[in-house]
Write a protein that holds these residues in place. Sequence first.
Motif, PDB file in Angstrom:
ATOM      1  N   ALA A 194       0.833  -1.202   0.000  1.00  0.00           N
ATOM      2  CA  ALA A 194       0.000   0.000   0.000  1.00  0.00           C
ATOM      3  C   ALA A 194       0.868   1.253   0.000  1.00  0.00           C
ATOM      4  N   GLY A 195       1.950   1.230   0.766  1.00  0.00           N
ATOM      5  CA  GLY A 195       2.831   2.385   0.815  1.00  0.00           C
ATOM      6  C   GLY A 195       3.422   2.726  -0.531  1.00  0.00           C
ATOM      7  N   GLN A 196       3.685   1.706  -1.346  1.00  0.00           N
ATOM      8  CA  GLN A 196       4.244   1.938  -2.668  1.00  0.00           C
ATOM      9  C   GLN A 196       3.209   2.577  -3.600  1.00  0.00           C
ATOM     10  N   ARG A 197       1.936   2.224  -3.433  1.00  0.00           N
ATOM     11  CA  ARG A 197       0.894   2.735  -4.319  1.00  0.00           C
ATOM     12  C   ARG A 197       0.395   4.113  -3.903  1.00  0.00           C
ATOM     13  N   ILE A 198       0.586   4.491  -2.654  1.00  0.00           N
ATOM     14  CA  ILE A 198       0.045   5.753  -2.144  1.00  0.00           C
ATOM     15  C   ILE A 198       1.153   6.789  -2.043  1.00  0.00           C
ATOM     16  N   HIS A 199       0.927   7.971  -2.569  1.00  0.00           N
ATOM     17  CA  HIS A 199       1.931   9.041  -2.562  1.00  0.00           C
ATOM     18  C   HIS A 199       2.144   9.564  -1.144  1.00  0.00           C
ATOM     19  N   PRO A 200       3.370   9.946  -0.784  1.00  0.00           N
ATOM     20  CA  PRO A 200       3.647  10.427   0.577  1.00  0.00           C
ATOM     21  C   PRO A 200       2.855  11.663   0.992  1.00  0.00           C
ATOM     22  N   HIS A 201       2.290  12.394   0.019  1.00  0.00           N
ATOM     23  CA  HIS A 201       1.507  13.592   0.356  1.00  0.00           C
ATOM     24  C   HIS A 201       0.004  13.379   0.151  1.00  0.00           C
ATOM     25  N   ASP A 202      -0.408  12.146  -0.158  1.00  0.00           N
ATOM     26  CA  ASP A 202      -1.834  11.853  -0.340  1.00  0.00           C
ATOM     27  C   ASP A 202      -2.443  11.573   1.030  1.00  0.00           C
ATOM     28  N   ALA A 203      -2.783  12.662   1.740  1.00  0.00           N
ATOM     29  CA  ALA A 203      -3.215  12.544   3.133  1.00  0.00           C
ATOM     30  C   ALA A 203      -4.435  11.651   3.300  1.00  0.00           C
ATOM     31  N   GLN A 204      -5.403  11.792   2.420  1.00  0.00           N
ATOM     32  CA  GLN A 204      -6.653  11.049   2.577  1.00  0.00           C
ATOM     33  C   GLN A 204      -6.425   9.540   2.486  1.00  0.00           C
ATOM     34  N   ARG A 205      -5.621   9.112   1.520  1.00  0.00           N
ATOM     35  CA  ARG A 205      -5.399   7.674   1.346  1.00  0.00           C
ATOM     36  C   ARG A 205      -4.466   7.108   2.417  1.00  0.00           C
ATOM     37  N   ILE A 206      -3.475   7.908   2.845  1.00  0.00           N
ATOM     38  CA  ILE A 206      -2.615   7.470   3.952  1.00  0.00           C
ATOM     39  C   ILE A 206      -3.451   7.264   5.207  1.00  0.00           C
ATOM     40  N   ALA A 209      -5.586   4.101   4.890  1.00  0.00           N
ATOM     41  CA  ALA A 209      -4.803   2.863   4.990  1.00  0.00           C
ATOM     42  C   ALA A 209      -4.425   2.572   6.440  1.00  0.00           C
ATOM     43  N   LEU A 210      -3.993   3.598   7.166  1.00  0.00           N
ATOM     44  CA  LEU A 210      -3.621   3.398   8.571  1.00  0.00           C
ATOM     45  C   LEU A 210      -4.861   3.124   9.429  1.00  0.00           C
ATOM     46  N   GLU A 211      -5.980   3.741   9.079  1.00  0.00           N
ATOM     47  CA  GLU A 211      -7.226   3.498   9.805  1.00  0.00           C
ATOM     48  C   GLU A 211      -7.642   2.031   9.672  1.00  0.00           C
ATOM     49  N   VAL A 212      -7.592   1.511   8.441  1.00  0.00           N
ATOM     50  CA  VAL A 212      -7.962   0.111   8.210  1.00  0.00           C
ATOM     51  C   VAL A 212      -7.052  -0.815   9.017  1.00  0.00           C
ATOM     52  N   TRP A 213      -5.763  -0.514   9.036  1.00  0.00           N
ATOM     53  CA  TRP A 213      -4.826  -1.319   9.812  1.00  0.00           C
ATOM     54  C   TRP A 213      -5.167  -1.284  11.305  1.00  0.00           C
ATOM     55  N   GLU A 214      -5.431  -0.102  11.835  1.00  0.00           N
ATOM     56  CA  GLU A 214      -5.710   0.017  13.267  1.00  0.00           C
ATOM     57  C   GLU A 214      -7.043  -0.632  13.644  1.00  0.00           C
ATOM     58  N   VAL A 215      -8.027  -0.556  12.763  1.00  0.00           N
ATOM     59  CA  VAL A 215      -9.356  -1.103  13.075  1.00  0.00           C
ATOM     60  C   VAL A 215      -9.390  -2.614  12.919  1.00  0.00           C
ATOM     61  N   THR A 216      -8.729  -3.147  11.874  1.00  0.00           N
ATOM     62  CA  THR A 216      -8.836  -4.579  11.567  1.00  0.00           C
ATOM     63  C   THR A 216      -7.588  -5.378  11.915  1.00  0.00           C
ATOM     64  N   GLY A 217      -6.433  -4.709  12.026  1.00  0.00           N
ATOM     65  CA  GLY A 217      -5.187  -5.430  12.216  1.00  0.00           C
ATOM     66  C   GLY A 217      -4.711  -6.135  10.963  1.00  0.00           C
ATOM     67  N   ILE A 218      -5.342  -5.828   9.830  1.00  0.00           N
ATOM     68  CA  ILE A 218      -4.997  -6.444   8.548  1.00  0.00           C
ATOM     69  C   ILE A 218      -4.566  -5.337   7.592  1.00  0.00           C
ATOM     70  N   PRO A 219      -3.422  -5.470   6.919  1.00  0.00           N
ATOM     71  CA  PRO A 219      -2.986  -4.432   5.979  1.00  0.00           C
ATOM     72  C   PRO A 219      -4.016  -4.188   4.877  1.00  0.00           C
ATOM     73  N   LEU A 220      -4.100  -2.952   4.442  1.00  0.00           N
ATOM     74  CA  LEU A 220      -5.044  -2.610   3.389  1.00  0.00           C
ATOM     75  C   LEU A 220      -4.797  -3.422   2.124  1.00  0.00           C
ATOM     76  N   SER A 221      -3.539  -3.660   1.798  1.00  0.00           N
ATOM     77  CA  SER A 221      -3.222  -4.407   0.576  1.00  0.00           C
ATOM     78  C   SER A 221      -3.764  -5.829   0.630  1.00  0.00           C
ATOM     79  N   VAL A 222      -3.884  -6.407   1.812  1.00  0.00           N
ATOM     80  CA  VAL A 222      -4.485  -7.742   1.937  1.00  0.00           C
ATOM     81  C   VAL A 222      -5.978  -7.662   1.638  1.00  0.00           C
ATOM     82  N   HIS A 223      -6.632  -6.607   2.124  1.00  0.00           N
ATOM     83  CA  HIS A 223      -8.057  -6.414   1.804  1.00  0.00           C
ATOM     84  C   HIS A 223      -8.254  -6.307   0.292  1.00  0.00           C
ATOM     85  N   TRP A 224      -7.309  -5.655  -0.393  1.00  0.00           N
ATOM     86  CA  TRP A 224      -7.442  -5.485  -1.842  1.00  0.00           C
ATOM     87  C   TRP A 224      -7.497  -6.818  -2.565  1.00  0.00           C
ATOM     88  N   THR A 225      -6.859  -7.829  -2.033  1.00  0.00           N
ATOM     89  CA  THR A 225      -6.798  -9.124  -2.713  1.00  0.00           C
ATOM     90  C   THR A 225      -8.036  -9.976  -2.463  1.00  0.00           C
TER      91      THR A 225
END
Length: 301
Positions: A194-206, A209-225
Amino acid sequence: MHCFATWNEPSARVNAIMGVRPGCSWIAPRSIVCFCVDVELGSSAGRYDALALLGPTASGKTDLALALAEQGPVDIVNMDSAQVYRGMDIGTAKPELAVRQRIPHHLFDVVDPAEAYSAGRFVEEAQAVIRAIRRAGRIPLLVGGTWLYYRALRDGLAPLPPAVPGVRDKLAERAAHLGWPSLHAELVRIDPAAGQRIHPHDAQRIQRALEVWEVTGIPLSVHWTRARHQGLALRTLVLIPDHRDWLHRRIAQRLEAMFAAGFVEEVAGLRARSDLRPDLPALRAVGYRQVWTCLDGRLPP
């Protein structure tokens, strides 16, 4: 079968269908555009659920969409993430109200800027609108430049947890102290894909992604699959400028027109509301956050 012949401007050049994806044509601005659309888009003969018109800012999407709607049974469906917000008209280059009243437009002015509007909600509402347009015997034409919305509608979305305001607020507070690039570095450690796909200044997507990780404990990229909701078959037209300098001139002209039409006053009115903050998703839209920063007495970075 409905045939549309529009955009009779000079420098005609219509690109051939590209092999990027089935059902995707690339069209140069300032061209004579002539193509045929089967009203029964979703039938076995038509193959498509809707048309989609994409392109960079100021490439002429709205002009072409309106020209098509003037000549055939076309309803325009917004696919721009900023034009869903009420009271954000000038800076988003939203079609004028008189035009939207004369020609059927959908998914404009859907929510207040204080609310969040997600790709998941867009997909749900756009699918319902497209079904209603089709039932009426008309052609749905999606118009906009928000690639995330287009991709979500075309490919479907992996099921994700809803937004959690408390978690988002804490992430926003950390970003205010550390900066979004710092949180992006944290995302890269947690979820490299996810970090590779999201730009360092794309605040909304960052933040998401961190919200999904904190809520589910599963990386966003795993959800994508994981299994996705069913996507739509879209007949896609993409406007590509012949020359970048032509597009840059168009953007500059649009910006001047926005300021002349009262863009600064529009942002000042939003800024005067006690329930709005510059870190809200609506006000991160390009142009709004820069003008807000200037009105605060600070120059944007």
